[in-house]
Every structure is written in C-alpha cells, then in structure tokens.
Design a protein around this motif. Structure first.
Motif, PDB file in Angstrom:
ATOM      1  N   GLN A 409       0.824  -1.217   0.000  1.00  0.00           N
ATOM      2  CA  GLN A 409       0.000   0.000   0.000  1.00  0.00           C
ATOM      3  C   GLN A 409       0.858   1.266   0.000  1.00  0.00           C
ATOM      4  OE1 GLN A 409      -2.634  -1.868   3.289  1.00  0.00           O
ATOM      5  NE2 GLN A 409      -3.828  -0.160   2.562  1.00  0.00           N
ATOM      6  N   ASN A 410       2.060   1.157   0.546  1.00  0.00           N
ATOM      7  CA  ASN A 410       2.927   2.340   0.676  1.00  0.00           C
ATOM      8  C   ASN A 410       3.816   2.587  -0.537  1.00  0.00           C
ATOM      9  OD1 ASN A 410       1.925   2.777   3.268  1.00  0.00           O
ATOM     10  ND2 ASN A 410       3.471   1.456   4.211  1.00  0.00           N
ATOM     11  N   THR A 411       3.771   1.685  -1.541  1.00  0.00           N
ATOM     12  CA  THR A 411       4.686   1.828  -2.690  1.00  0.00           C
ATOM     13  C   THR A 411       3.989   2.357  -3.931  1.00  0.00           C
ATOM     14  OG1 THR A 411       4.271  -0.472  -3.346  1.00  0.00           O
ATOM     15  CG2 THR A 411       6.160  -0.080  -1.896  1.00  0.00           C
ATOM     16  N   ILE A 412       2.746   2.827  -3.793  1.00  0.00           N
ATOM     17  CA  ILE A 412       2.010   3.286  -4.972  1.00  0.00           C
ATOM     18  C   ILE A 412       1.120   4.462  -4.594  1.00  0.00           C
ATOM     19  CG2 ILE A 412       0.034   1.719  -4.630  1.00  0.00           C
ATOM     20  CD1 ILE A 412      -0.009   1.304  -7.679  1.00  0.00           C
ATOM     21  N   ALA A 413       0.937   5.382  -5.549  1.00  0.00           N
ATOM     22  CA  ALA A 413       0.030   6.507  -5.347  1.00  0.00           C
ATOM     23  C   ALA A 413      -1.323   6.168  -5.967  1.00  0.00           C
ATOM     24  CB  ALA A 413       0.616   7.758  -5.996  1.00  0.00           C
ATOM     25  N   SER A 415      -5.943   6.139  -5.407  1.00  0.00           N
ATOM     26  CA  SER A 415      -7.058   6.044  -4.468  1.00  0.00           C
ATOM     27  C   SER A 415      -6.793   4.944  -3.443  1.00  0.00           C
ATOM     28  CB  SER A 415      -8.356   5.734  -5.227  1.00  0.00           C
ATOM     29  OG  SER A 415      -8.285   4.431  -5.784  1.00  0.00           O
ATOM     30  N   SER A 416      -7.587   4.949  -2.368  1.00  0.00           N
ATOM     31  CA  SER A 416      -7.401   3.937  -1.313  1.00  0.00           C
ATOM     32  C   SER A 416      -7.629   2.527  -1.865  1.00  0.00           C
ATOM     33  CB  SER A 416      -8.351   4.204  -0.140  1.00  0.00           C
ATOM     34  OG  SER A 416      -9.695   4.181  -0.571  1.00  0.00           O
ATOM     35  N   LYS A 419      -4.484   1.555  -3.845  1.00  0.00           N
ATOM     36  CA  LYS A 419      -3.380   1.260  -2.931  1.00  0.00           C
ATOM     37  C   LYS A 419      -3.597  -0.073  -2.215  1.00  0.00           C
ATOM     38  CE  LYS A 419      -1.460   4.772  -0.688  1.00  0.00           C
ATOM     39  NZ  LYS A 419      -1.272   5.989   0.126  1.00  0.00           N
ATOM     40  N   ASN A 422      -2.953  -3.000  -4.536  1.00  0.00           N
ATOM     41  CA  ASN A 422      -1.524  -3.231  -4.706  1.00  0.00           C
ATOM     42  C   ASN A 422      -0.959  -3.986  -3.493  1.00  0.00           C
ATOM     43  OD1 ASN A 422       0.808  -2.643  -6.506  1.00  0.00           O
ATOM     44  ND2 ASN A 422       1.627  -1.660  -4.676  1.00  0.00           N
ATOM     45  N   GLY A 423      -1.462  -3.643  -2.306  1.00  0.00           N
ATOM     46  CA  GLY A 423      -1.042  -4.342  -1.091  1.00  0.00           C
ATOM     47  C   GLY A 423      -1.421  -5.822  -1.123  1.00  0.00           C
TER      48      GLY A 423
END
Length: 451
Positions: A409-413, A415-416, A419, A422-423
């Motif tokens: 979640q912290n490696t991409i910009a 919307s929630s 993110k 991606n997590g």
C-alpha cells in the motif's frame, strides 16, 4: 459416531480461529481499542493453541480420549459464553484464550483417533473427511461472520458456537470410547516449560511483527528467545528416553515430506483467506455481508474436494493428486494476484474456487501419506507434530501477508482502493511462492503401493 464429537469440536475450533478477522473493525469500535490491541484476539487464541498442542501426545498417555475430549469441549463452551457476554476487551480476550485451550486439546485428537479406529484401506477416506472439517472452517468463516454482522451484534459470533458444542458434548458422552493406552510416563517439567516459552514466543513474535514491524526490539527479542529455547527443547526431546514429543519420527522421509507439504498448504490457505475478504471489502468496495456470500461457493467446493481427495489417495496414492493440487492452486492464486479494483465479482469467485480445488486436493493425500508412515503410539506424536506446526505456520503466513499488505500500500500513489489492491497483490505473491515450494516438494514424493 465415535468421530462426531471430535469433528464438530475441531470444526468449531478452526471456525473460531478464522471467523473473527472480518469482525475486527466492529470490535475495535465496540471496545474503543486500536488495531494493535484488537489483534490480540487472534494472536492470544493462537498463542494458547501453540502452548497446548505440543502437550497433546503426553496428555493422551495420562488421560482417556473421552476425558480429554469432554474437557476440551467444555473449556471451549465456557470460553465462548465468557466471550459472548464480555463487558470489556480484557474479558473478551480471556474468553478467547480459554477457547484456545479447548481447540488445542481436541484438534490433534481427531487425527489420532482416526488413525486408531480406521483400517489402512479406509484411512484415506477418513482423513479426507477430517481434512474437510479443517478446510471448511476457514472457507466459510467469513461468510457466516459477514451474515451475522449484517443483522446482529458481534456477540452472536460467539453464541453461534454454543449449539455446536452442546451437540458435540452429547456425542462425546454417548459414543466416544478410549483409543489410546494409558501409560502415565514420567513427566519432564523442563520440557513443558521450554515448549510453552518457545512456541508462545514464536507465535507472539510473528504476530506482533505485522503490527510493530520487523525491526521492533520486542519482535526481535521474542524471536531470538523463541529460537534459542526451541533449539534447547528439540535437543532435550532427542536425548530423553520418554520425550514429551517424539521428534525422532522426522527421520522417516515419508513423514517428513508429508508433514512439510501439509504445513505449506495450510500457510497457502490461511494467507489467501486472510487477504481475500479484505480485498473484496477495501479493493472492490463491497459490503461485509455480500463479501461473505461471495466467498461461499469457494467454501462449498473446498469441502467437497477435501472429501473426494481422501478417496483419491486410497486408489491413486499421494504423488499425482498432490502435484495436480498445487498446479491448480497456482492458477487460482495467480488470478487473484492479477485482480484489479474493477475486476468483476464472477472473476473473484472463479479464482477462489480454483484455489479451493487445488489446496484440499494436495492437503488430504499429503497428510495421509505422512501419517501412514508411522504406527502405534507414534501416530499420536505424528498428529501432534503436524497440528502444532500447522498453527505455527498459519500464524507466520498470516503475519507475513499482513506485513506485505502494508508494504504494498505504501509503494504506490492513487485512491485507497488502488493502494489496497496493490497491497493484496504483494500478499498474494507470497501465497504464490508457497505454492511453488509446495509443488517442487511434491515431486519428491515416493510412489507407494497404491500407484
């Protein structure tokens, strides 16, 4: 009939272990606690199971099967009622930990008793039904919890265990006979202390890592303590004439391979079933009740495949179904790892169904393959070892999936939902790695008399 009490007890134990994930947000609001605190409802439960399970083999030599099962079921019933009535978080946690005592006693006994009462030519089918009980609970847990939370309060999650447990206790009183020999060996108290500290520290360290991070001094300290104490514990068990846990059976290649495959398969299921309901809610923005319904077809397929897989072992042996199972699971996990926030619901259901065909197809034959390698009193040790390691691997797999979920979640910009998706991709990559390891290991299964 003799197995009914054990199967119901094991099912409720596994249901309790996996059904609470979906309710944690509501429990945080109800008790006004943070995510780090609420996680102890899962961690504390697994912690107690991790302490009780390694003692299971010793308990069967001191108490009758009937005494143990009735005690375990009553402990779980008592814990469930305490949890359902809990006025505070501390009382709820106490209830959860008492439930853990019950699960820790009943879970390994199911496999031990099956080994004792079924002949070799029917053992595969019996193990298939046992595996179905274990695999069905993680699959339908989110469905049941989602439907309860849509209409009722969180207390009803615990009340739903009560009727199952009452029925199981009735079966235990009416049908269960003793299947193990009471020898009352000398108890090595140092082994018990080492076992409790070692396994509890290991489960606590990996569970806390998902909240505090891998570099936390507490996590590192607990992990080092666990490794040191467990090394001393293993050394002591190998030296003792009457060990608490007969680790010498790991020298049998067939048992070793089968046990490792079962552990890996359990890690695959728990990591995937931890990530999937969260992805459906936070990645696809679907309500909690509907999340449970979406996961139901996979749960039903899981149960059916588990029952069939045991019979396949009786006719085909372990190698073919285990390899095929991991290949099918690989396809399902790959589909989930490629899912996007706009993925249609049918795609998610199909991916989960494919995964839920593959995992039990590999699990049941691998378990029977391992337990068939050991006979007599050693079967209790084998069952205890496999169930203990399953819980440890389950805790580790869930913790790793949580860490990767946060990292992704912290490696991409974006919307929630983007993110979070991606997590979950990061988490499912871990599931894929486990499947590949399982597939490679399954190639080493030696063809046996079935093939």
């Amino acid at each position: 009939m003799a197995m009914a009490a054990l199967m119901i007890g094991a099912f409720v134990g596994m249901l309790s272990e996996t059904s609470l994930n979906i309710a944690l947000p509501q429990l945080m609001d109800a008790f006004h606690v943070g995510s780090g605190t609420i996680q102890w409802l899962v961690t504390g439960y697994m912690l107690i199971i991790g302490i009780i399970l390694p003692l299971s083999s010793l308990l069967t030599k001191w108490f009758t099967t009937r005494q143990l099962v009735i005690s375990g079921l009553c402990a779980f019933l008592f814990g469930a009622i305490i949890s359902a009535l809990a006025p505070s978080f501390e009382i709820l946690l106490l209830g959860r930990m008492i439930q853990g005592v019950g699960t820790g006693i009943v879970l390994p006994l199911m496999f031990t008793v099956a080994m004792q009462i079924f002949p070799p030519n029917r053992l595969g089918a019996a193990m298939g039904v046992c595996a179905m009980v274990i695999m069905l609970a993680p699959a339908i847990g989110p469905t049941v919890t989602g439907l309860i939370l849509a209409k009722l309060s969180w207390n009803w999650i615990f009340w739903m265990f009560v009727p199952f447990l009452v029925v199981a206790i009735i079966f235990a009183f009416t049908s269960l006979k003793n299947t193990t020999e009471i020898t009352k060996p000398k108890i090595d108290y140092l082994s018990i202390i080492e076992s409790a500290i070692g396994f509890a520290s290991l489960v606590a360290s990996v569970s806390l890592a998902s909240d505090l991070g891998l570099t936390s001094p507490l996590v590192i300290g607990l992990f080092i303590l666990a490794i040191v104490v467990l090394v001393l514990y293993v050394h002591r068990q190998l030296m003792l004439e009457n060990p608490i846990l007969n680790l010498k059976i790991f020298s049998i290649p067939q048992f070793r391979t089968g046990a490792l495959l079962v552990m890996i398969d359990f890690g695959i299921i728990l990591s995937a079933m931890y990530l999937l309901p969260q992805f459906i809610q936070n990645g696809l923005s679907i309500a909690v009740a509907l999340t449970g319904i979406i996961m139901l077809p996979g749960g039903i397929i899981n149960a059916l495949t588990s029952a069939i897989a045991g019979r396949i072992y009786d006719s085909q042996g372990a190698k073919k179904p285990t390899i095929l199972g991991f290949i099918i699971a690989l396809i399902g996990a790959l589909m989930l790892a490629l899912a996007t926030p706009t993925a249609p619901v049918w795609y998610i259901i199909l991916a989960q169904i494919i995964l839920m065909i593959g995992c039990p197809l590999a699990m049941s034959p691998a378990q029977t393959y391992a337990l068939n390698a050991i006979q007599g009193p050693e079967s209790a040790d084998g069952s205890t070892i496999m169930n203990t390691l399953q819980q440890i691997v389950g805790a580790i797999a869930t913790a790793v999936a949580t860490i990767l979920l946060a990292a992704g979640q912290n490696t991409i910009a974006g919307s929630s939902a983007v993110k979070f998706t991606n997590g979950t991709h990061y988490g499912f990559y871990f599931t894929l790695v486990l499947i590949v390891i399982g597939l490679l290991l399954s190639l080493t299964i030696k063809e046996d008399q079935h093939s």
